[in-house]
Design an enzyme around this catalytic site. Sequence first.
Site, mmCIF file in Angstrom:
data_model
loop_
_atom_site.group_PDB
_atom_site.id
_atom_site.type_symbol
_atom_site.label_atom_id
_atom_site.label_comp_id
_atom_site.label_asym_id
_atom_site.label_seq_id
_atom_site.Cartn_x
_atom_site.Cartn_y
_atom_site.Cartn_z
ATOM 1 C CB ILE A 193 31.143 30.091 5.504
ATOM 2 C CG1 ILE A 193 30.294 29.754 6.738
ATOM 3 C CG2 ILE A 193 31.832 28.825 4.985
ATOM 4 C CD1 ILE A 193 29.141 28.820 6.448
ATOM 5 C CG MET A 243 27.965 37.055 -0.440
ATOM 6 S SD MET A 243 28.926 38.034 0.761
ATOM 7 C CE MET A 243 29.588 36.716 1.782
ATOM 8 N N GLY A 273 34.541 35.832 -2.647
ATOM 9 C CA GLY A 273 33.622 34.718 -2.841
ATOM 10 C C GLY A 273 33.404 33.889 -1.594
ATOM 11 C CB SER A 274 32.692 34.055 1.282
ATOM 12 O OG SER A 274 32.556 35.437 0.995
ATOM 13 N NE ARG A 275 26.553 28.509 3.375
ATOM 14 C CZ ARG A 275 26.636 27.200 3.449
ATOM 15 N NH1 ARG A 275 27.176 26.503 2.476
ATOM 16 N NH2 ARG A 275 26.187 26.563 4.504
#
Length: 232
Positions: free
Chosen positions: A159, A101, A189-191
């Site tokens: 994450i 993301m 902002g991440s995953r």
Amino acid sequence: MAIDLLSTFIKPMHREGFKFVGIFAAVTLILFLIWEPLGWIGVILTVWCYYFFRDPIRVTPMREGLLVSPADGVISLIEPAVPPAELGMGDAALTRVSVFMNVFNCHVNRAPIGGTITKIAYRPGKFLNASLDKASVDNERNGLAIRLADGRQIGVVQIAGLVARRILCEVKEGATLGTGDRFGMIRFGSRVDVYLPEGVQPLVCLGQTMISGETVIADLASTEARRTGASI
């Protein structure tokens, strides 16, 4: 028609965002007092903040066995990997599908499939770029193990990324989730990684755009081979 057009741009906002939008708006007022051009920059940032915390309604496919994306973004990794040890899902490598993301994606996370949460495990860590493979091991993360009706398990791991500084999980161990139910979010902002059950092939490709709660990642009842894709 006007209502439909308005709903295209104005979305519900996650409650986590109200305080941030309020802070951005207050700073914007101060910037207008200092210098008007700075104030308009503040307006743009305030709109972006609202947009970041948007929580749009999604239409989730409900056929039994379908596993949907837990996040908006793009598929950054598809590879075999051992689930985080803290989830207690064993030492065997499973197919891991990672959805990255960026700061413009919706960051509300949704359950990829219905089931019972058997384990929630948070682990502090670094804040490397979430698109990197080693982010799964080194970064701050929060994992969920979900037991399906047939006894199989999937892992879902939030994450933190280069900018993200807080993972929010809104469910507890023992809770039952339906496919597409909201379970948390990650700020800025991440995953999200999904660990598929053994033998299940992903039906998505590297670089494919995902819509949380809507895009099908896998079909637990399918024997279809793993897909490949091409940019056109």
